[in-house]
Design an enzyme around this catalytic site. Structure first.
Site, PDB file in Angstrom:
ATOM      1  N   THR A 228       0.839  -1.192   0.000  1.00 48.93           N
ATOM      2  CA  THR A 228       0.000   0.000   0.000  1.00 48.93           C
ATOM      3  C   THR A 228       0.879   1.249   0.000  1.00 48.93           C
ATOM      4  OG1 THR A 228      -0.046   0.335   2.403  1.00 48.93           O
ATOM      5  CG2 THR A 228      -1.678  -1.176   1.465  1.00 48.93           C
ATOM      6  N   ASP A 229       0.305   2.364  -0.446  1.00 44.90           N
ATOM      7  CA  ASP A 229       0.929   3.644  -0.156  1.00 44.90           C
ATOM      8  C   ASP A 229       0.819   3.844   1.353  1.00 44.90           C
ATOM      9  OD1 ASP A 229       2.137   6.111  -0.397  1.00 44.90           O
ATOM     10  OD2 ASP A 229       0.846   6.791  -2.022  1.00 44.90           O
ATOM     11  N   TRP A 230       1.655   4.710   1.902  1.00 43.37           N
ATOM     12  CA  TRP A 230       1.732   4.847   3.363  1.00 43.37           C
ATOM     13  C   TRP A 230       0.418   5.414   3.917  1.00 43.37           C
ATOM     14  CZ3 TRP A 230       5.402   2.399   1.521  1.00 43.37           C
ATOM     15  CH2 TRP A 230       6.503   1.966   2.260  1.00 43.37           C
TER      16      TRP A 230
END
Length: 805
Positions: A228-230
């Site tokens: 995932t993106d952060w």
């Protein structure tokens, strides 16, 4: 049997659940005696490994690293080998700093040049973006470093970036916003890929099975793992079921318990969990196996950065051949950027550059006579008459002005979209005042995306360096002095005015649902089809020599032609292949990029070059059949120096394929003719094929779990409204200093749910829900619950410490 079946059998259910989220800010979870941890780092064009405690927002300093040109810059080289070389150099620095995985390259399509991260993205064209990203991925992974192309997919604006729904029709989705990733995955073979924050047609990208499993793995053959993106993990269990492997940053043991409970209740099959763990382990267990390169040197890294910048410079204007500058030319250097360069973007990609150059410092290394330097104006803000007069006074000493202007740091940053396409007014005024002296003005333009150029007719030359990295200044001097003949070509269109961009008044969308009403007509596809003039077309770039094309032949394999250097100096030409089908009943762009080749030629030399037809040359996505098809019939084959300057044309009959059936409605006709200015929401709904999700009207209301904190401006509680106002003020203060504060920008666009994702076990879901209750006007009830849940979460953290590695 799964690839790591024996290891999986040694892991408990809780250990497998723990592996689905990170351990802290930058590492994957380690299971003692069973699974090692690997280290991830930001790094689309330079590593940002933090020196102390890790934080995604960049509040702590990072290790010195080479700052390479941004992706938007590298795309202007149209040279995959340039990307490979930068990738190789990045891989070397990753080994040196013991980084296993680099979070890049970013390759989203530039839907609108005002997108805040346009400087990180390659192009408005998916074919060019995919090819350039593939080169970077190949180079990066040569020494075992893991590449992570991002952000999959349809990620086009920073405003509400974690709580925005991209509403896009099926053809545009497949042909524009997924083709770039398809090419990067198939040709680059990345070991990881990052999902985007946004929803796609109502489903979060990280929870879209059709995207992460059916398309990415089954159709494209992706064999790595999805991260995932952060903070981009909306529903942890749903993400795992869809095909997501790793939620970052570390979510703590609360998330693992959520997975365990889902398995025990039957909501999540343990076989699916095993599949996700196996995909992750396959990459982790083979990370960092190649021996370290003992030939690392900062000088070599800097040379790679310079070469990449040099080949990416685009000469936009050269009136009366003022360039190249003759030896001994008296040069007055002007501009704040000339002394303190604008060489990179702002946000998570911000690099602590090891060896930063400036135009002023490097001028002495080139055969010019530098007669003086003047700042001319502030980076942004009000015009200072004393600075202007200082710059104008140099006219008596110089033969030519070299003025370095462009977009300052506050204009381009992660977490923030641009408000307009103009450079700061004080810089535009400076150029006008310098031109009024009567001396030629050579503009060195800095910025990561398209810029309006109303002052273009007042200056003699424009050399666009984009964001050239730490070695950009010496690359600029090499072109200005003729040591290198400019070969860069624009990877995006430059409109005459911002008003020419379709639906620009709706970008960025400040409400949840962003309608992609332009469909496939992004960038040049719109300008060419609608006949809208631009300042500089896609693929444009001048040289110090001239080229001619002749003897075109077309067969089933592709095209071939002769390219001649008709000038007096050696140079590189980029031959661009465009294909169109004017008799098609489909909605089609007038022409689309389908290939290119580059050729180096001495003065007077001719070479024959070929560009093959590949799998992307004639295909289109048919929503009715749900698959890629080819339309049989006659196509126009066009070879040009840019999308608007076609030098050779021919035709080709494609004998395979289908004859598409279309229902020609009034909406369909508007799109076919590129008449986007006439397109309404109702027209788009017809192309979209379903009822459009409605955006809520503005005003005070109950905020929800996935509303971003910026929506607190509409909160029922005065506390929420005050918090939103405070955040907005802090953001503006940082922009006024040309130092965008990613901490405030991130929080402003972050939904309430992300509190539990970004802070591990510090804030539980119950605590975040209590905060939302307070914001919605239930202060006493929410505060009482928050105190209770705070202590419950603290006790839980203490009890769970024994399972944390």
């Amino acid at each position: 049997m799964l690839k790591n079946q024996k290891l999986l059998e040694q892991l408990t259910l809780k250990e497998k659940a723990l592996l689905m989220a990170g351990q802290g800010e930058w590492q994957t979870r380690a299971i003692k005696g069973k699974v090692k941890s690997i280290f991830l780092s930001d790094g689309p064009f330079g590593l940002r490994k933090q020196s102390g405690a890790g934080d995604h927002l960049g509040l702590n300093g990072s290790e010195p690293a080479t700052c390479f040109p941004s992706s938007a810059t590298l795309a202007n080289s149209w040279d995959q080998e340039v990307g490979r070389e930068v990738g190789r150099a990045l891989g070397k620095e990753a080994q040196r700093l013991k980084v296993d995985q680099v979070l890049g390259p970013a390759l989203n399509v530039k839907r609108n040049p005002r997108g805040g991260r346009s400087f990180e993205y390659y192009s408005e064209d998916p074919y060019l973006a995919g090819k350039m990203a593939a080169g970077m991925i190949q180079g990066l992974q040569e020494n075992g470093t893991i590449a992570t192309p991002k952000h999959l997919a349809v990620n086009s604006q920073e405003t509400r970036r974690m709580a925005s729904n991209s509403v896009v029709d099926e053809r545009a989705l497949r042909e524009i916003y997924l083709t770039n990733f398809e090419i990067a995955v198939k040709e680059g073979q990345p070991k990881s890929i990052m999902s985007s924050y946004n929803e796609i047609n109502g489903t979060y990208a990280n929870e879209a099975k059709w995207l992460l499993t059916d398309t990415l793995r089954k159709d494209w053959g992706f064999a790595g793992y999805v991260v995932t993106d952060w903070g981009g993990d909306n529903d942890h269990v749903s993400g795992i079921k869809a095909g997501s492997n790793l939620a970052m940053p570390g979510l703590g043991v609360n998330a693992a318990e959520e997975v365990v409970k889902a398995v025990e209740s039957g909501e999540l099959s343990e076989a699916v969990l095993d599949q996700r763990v196996d995909e992750l382990l396959t990459v982790i267990l083979h990370a960092g196996q190649k021996p370290a390169d003992d030939g690392f040197s900062w000088e070599k890294q800097h040379a790679v950065a310079r070469d990449a910048a040099k080949k990416s410079l685009v000469l936009l204007k050269n009136q009366d051949q003022v360039l190249p500058l003759a030896a001994g030319t008296k040069v007055a250097l002007v501009g704040d950027f000339a002394k303190t360069p604008r060489y990179q973007g702002a946000g998570s990609s911000l690099i602590n550059s090891h060896d930063l150059e400036s135009l002023l410092d490097t001028a002495k290394d080139y055969p010019i006579d530098l007669v003086g330097y003047a700042r001319g104006c502030l980076r942004q803000g009000e015009i200072k008459s004393d600075l202007l007069e200082e710059a104008k006074a140099l006219a008596d000493k110089c033969d030519v002005y070299v003025a370095n202007v462009g977009l300052d740091e506050s204009a381009e940053s992660e977490g923030l979209d641009r408000t307009n396409l103009a450079i700061p007014p004080c810089q535009a005024k400076l150029l006008e005042e310098l031109a009024a002296t009567g001396k030629p003005v050579v503009v060195v333009l800095s910025g990561g995306a398209a810029i309006e150029l109303p002052w273009e007719n007042k200056v003699s030359a424009i050399l666009h360096e984009y964001l050239g990295g730490e070695a950009g200044p010496s690359a600029v001097w090499e072109v200005l002095t003729g040591k290198y003949n400019p070969s860069g070509r624009l990877a995006e269109s430059y409109p005459l005015t911002e008003a020419d961009i379709p639906f620009d008044n709706e970008f960025p969308e400040i409400k949840r649902n962003a309608y992609y009403k332009e469909s496939i007509f992004v960038g040049y596809r719109y300008y060419e089809t609608a006949g809208v003039k631009v300042k500089y077309p896609f693929g444009y770039g001048l040289s110090y020599t001239t080229f001619a094309y002749s003897n075109l032949t077309i067969d089933d394999q592709g095209v071939s032609l002769d390219v001649s250097n008709t000038g007096k100096v050696a140079g590189r030409e980029t031959v661009q292949l465009y294909i169109g089908k004017k008799d098609s009943p489909l909605i089609r762009a007038k022409r689309e990029l389908k290939g290119w080749t580059q050729v180096d030629l001495d003065a007077g030399e001719t070479k024959r070059v070929a560009i093959p037809f590949d799998e992307y040359a004639f295909r289109y996505f048919d929503p009715n059949l749900g698959s890629w098809q080819e339309e049989k019939g006659r196509y126009q084959i066009m070879l040009g120096q840019n999308v608007d300057e076609i030098l050779l044309t021919g035709e080709y009959d494609l004998k395979r394929g289908i004859v598409p059936e279309v229902k020609e409605t009034s909406s369909y006709q508007k799109y076919r003719e590129g008449k986007l200015l006439m397109v309404t929401d109702r027209d788009f709904e017809e192309i979209y094929g379903a009822k459009l999700p409605e955006n809520r009207p503005a005003g005070k209301r109950e905020l929800e779990w996935n509303d971003p904190l910026l929506e607190m401006a509409n909160a029922k509680s005065w506390l929420g409204r005050a918090a939103a106002k405070w955040l907005a003020r802090k953001i503006q203060e940082s922009l006024d200093k040309s130092k965008p504060d990613l901490n405030f920008l991130f929080n402003y666009n972050m939904p309430f749910r992300a509190m539990t994702k970004m802070l591990g076990d510090t804030i539980s879901r119950s605590m975040a829900e209590d905060i939302l209750l307070i914001v919605n006007g239930h202060f006493w009830r929410g505060s009482g619950r928050l105190i209770r849940d705070y202590f419950q979460n603290n006790r839980k953290e203490k009890n769970d410490k024994d399972v944390q590695q």
